[in-house]
Design a protein around this motif. Structure first.
Motif, short mmCIF file in Angstrom:
data_model
loop_
_atom_site.label_atom_id
_atom_site.label_comp_id
_atom_site.label_asym_id
_atom_site.label_seq_id
_atom_site.Cartn_x
_atom_site.Cartn_y
_atom_site.Cartn_z
N GLN A 132 0.71 -1.37 -0.05
CA GLN A 132 0.06 0.03 -0.05
C GLN A 132 0.65 1.32 0.05
OE1 GLN A 132 -3.07 -0.08 2.88
NE2 GLN A 132 -3.17 -2.32 2.91
N GLY A 133 0.14 2.17 -0.59
CA GLY A 133 1.01 3.77 -0.65
C GLY A 133 0.91 4.19 -2.15
N ARG A 134 1.78 5.05 -2.25
CA ARG A 134 1.95 5.65 -3.30
C ARG A 134 3.23 5.46 -4.01
NH1 ARG A 134 0.07 11.18 -4.20
NH2 ARG A 134 2.31 11.84 -4.64
N LEU A 156 0.79 5.57 -9.23
CA LEU A 156 -0.15 4.46 -8.58
C LEU A 156 -0.26 4.52 -7.17
CD1 LEU A 156 -1.57 1.71 -8.95
CD2 LEU A 156 0.57 0.45 -8.91
N THR A 157 -1.63 4.67 -6.78
CA THR A 157 -1.94 4.59 -5.44
C THR A 157 -2.49 3.23 -5.04
OG1 THR A 157 -1.98 6.95 -5.36
CG2 THR A 157 -2.86 5.79 -3.38
N VAL A 158 -1.75 2.60 -4.16
CA VAL A 158 -2.55 1.27 -3.82
C VAL A 158 -2.90 1.45 -2.44
CG1 VAL A 158 -1.63 -1.07 -3.42
CG2 VAL A 158 -0.66 0.03 -5.02
N SER A 159 -4.26 0.79 -2.19
CA SER A 159 -4.95 0.90 -0.96
C SER A 159 -5.29 -0.43 -0.52
CB SER A 159 -6.39 1.98 -1.08
OG SER A 159 -7.03 1.21 -1.93
N ALA A 160 -5.87 -0.63 0.53
CA ALA A 160 -6.23 -1.99 0.91
C ALA A 160 -7.21 -2.78 -0.07
CB ALA A 160 -6.71 -2.19 2.42
N GLY A 161 -8.05 -1.99 -0.77
CA GLY A 161 -9.07 -2.69 -1.43
C GLY A 161 -8.88 -2.28 -3.05
N GLY A 162 -7.71 -1.55 -3.49
CA GLY A 162 -7.74 -1.50 -4.90
C GLY A 162 -6.72 -0.42 -5.36
N LEU A 163 -6.55 -0.22 -6.47
CA LEU A 163 -5.62 0.55 -7.17
C LEU A 163 -6.16 1.84 -7.86
CD1 LEU A 163 -4.04 -2.04 -9.41
CD2 LEU A 163 -3.35 -1.55 -6.85
N LYS A 164 -5.59 3.29 -7.74
CA LYS A 164 -5.96 4.30 -8.39
C LYS A 164 -4.76 4.52 -9.28
CE LYS A 164 -6.97 8.99 -7.03
NZ LYS A 164 -7.03 9.88 -6.08
#
Length: 167
Positions: A72-74, A93-101
């Motif tokens: 997780q993170g940027r 790319l931002t990775v969170s617990a439930g997905g990607l942005k």
């Protein structure tokens, strides 16, 4: 003549025995006879697989659907992607617990499965620019967690990201 009748009778009895006892009914008998039949308690259904007993009434365990904290993170493809003051950070790319942005799309996790100590495979559903699609993607942390490698299955492509400093 008697022998001719005995053999079919024996075969009929054997066939009836193969069918086993009749299954209990869940219906009550007619109230006029004074007998009420209660449904039998359900029997725990099990399947033996490779020497293990499994309760088939329990659903299969769900696959994890969150990215571990280390992922997780940027993450940026270039140093400029990590600059929050910039609005042209197309490689962020931002990775969170439930997905990607991403810059113009988002992905939600369907399932995640570990493939190594520092790698995992994810089934993702994407949306962006008016379209939706699915992808099988492999993520690997290298360089002690400073670099994230993302490999798409179809179309085959790989991307390298550096961990952004805390903002």
């Amino acid at each position: 003549m008697t022998k001719k009748l005995i053999i079919p009778a024996i075969l009929a009895c054997a066939l009836a025995a193969c069918n086993g006892p009749a299954a209990p009914s869940n219906e009550s008998a007619d109230a006029s006879d004074g007998i009420t039949v209660k449904p039998a308690k359900p029997v725990k259904e099990t399947t033996v697989a490779a020497g293990n007993t499994v309760d088939v009434r329990k659903p299969a365990p769900k696959s994890p659907t969150t990215f571990p904290a280390a992922f997780q993170g940027r993450w940026g493809m270039t140093a400029n992607d990590c600059d929050p003051a910039r609005d042209d950070n197309k490689g962020l790319l931002t990775v969170s617990a439930g997905g990607l942005k991403f810059y113009e799309s988002r992905a939600k996790v369907v399932t995640i499965a570990p493939i190594s100590d520092n790698g995992l495979a994810a089934d993702l559903t994407f949306s962006g620019e008016g379209q939706t699609w699915t992808s099988k993607t492999v993520f690997q942390l290298v360089d002690g967690g400073k670099t994230l490698l993302r490999t798409e299955e179809e179309p085959a492509s790989s991307y390298r990201y550096a961990k952004c400093p805390a903002a």
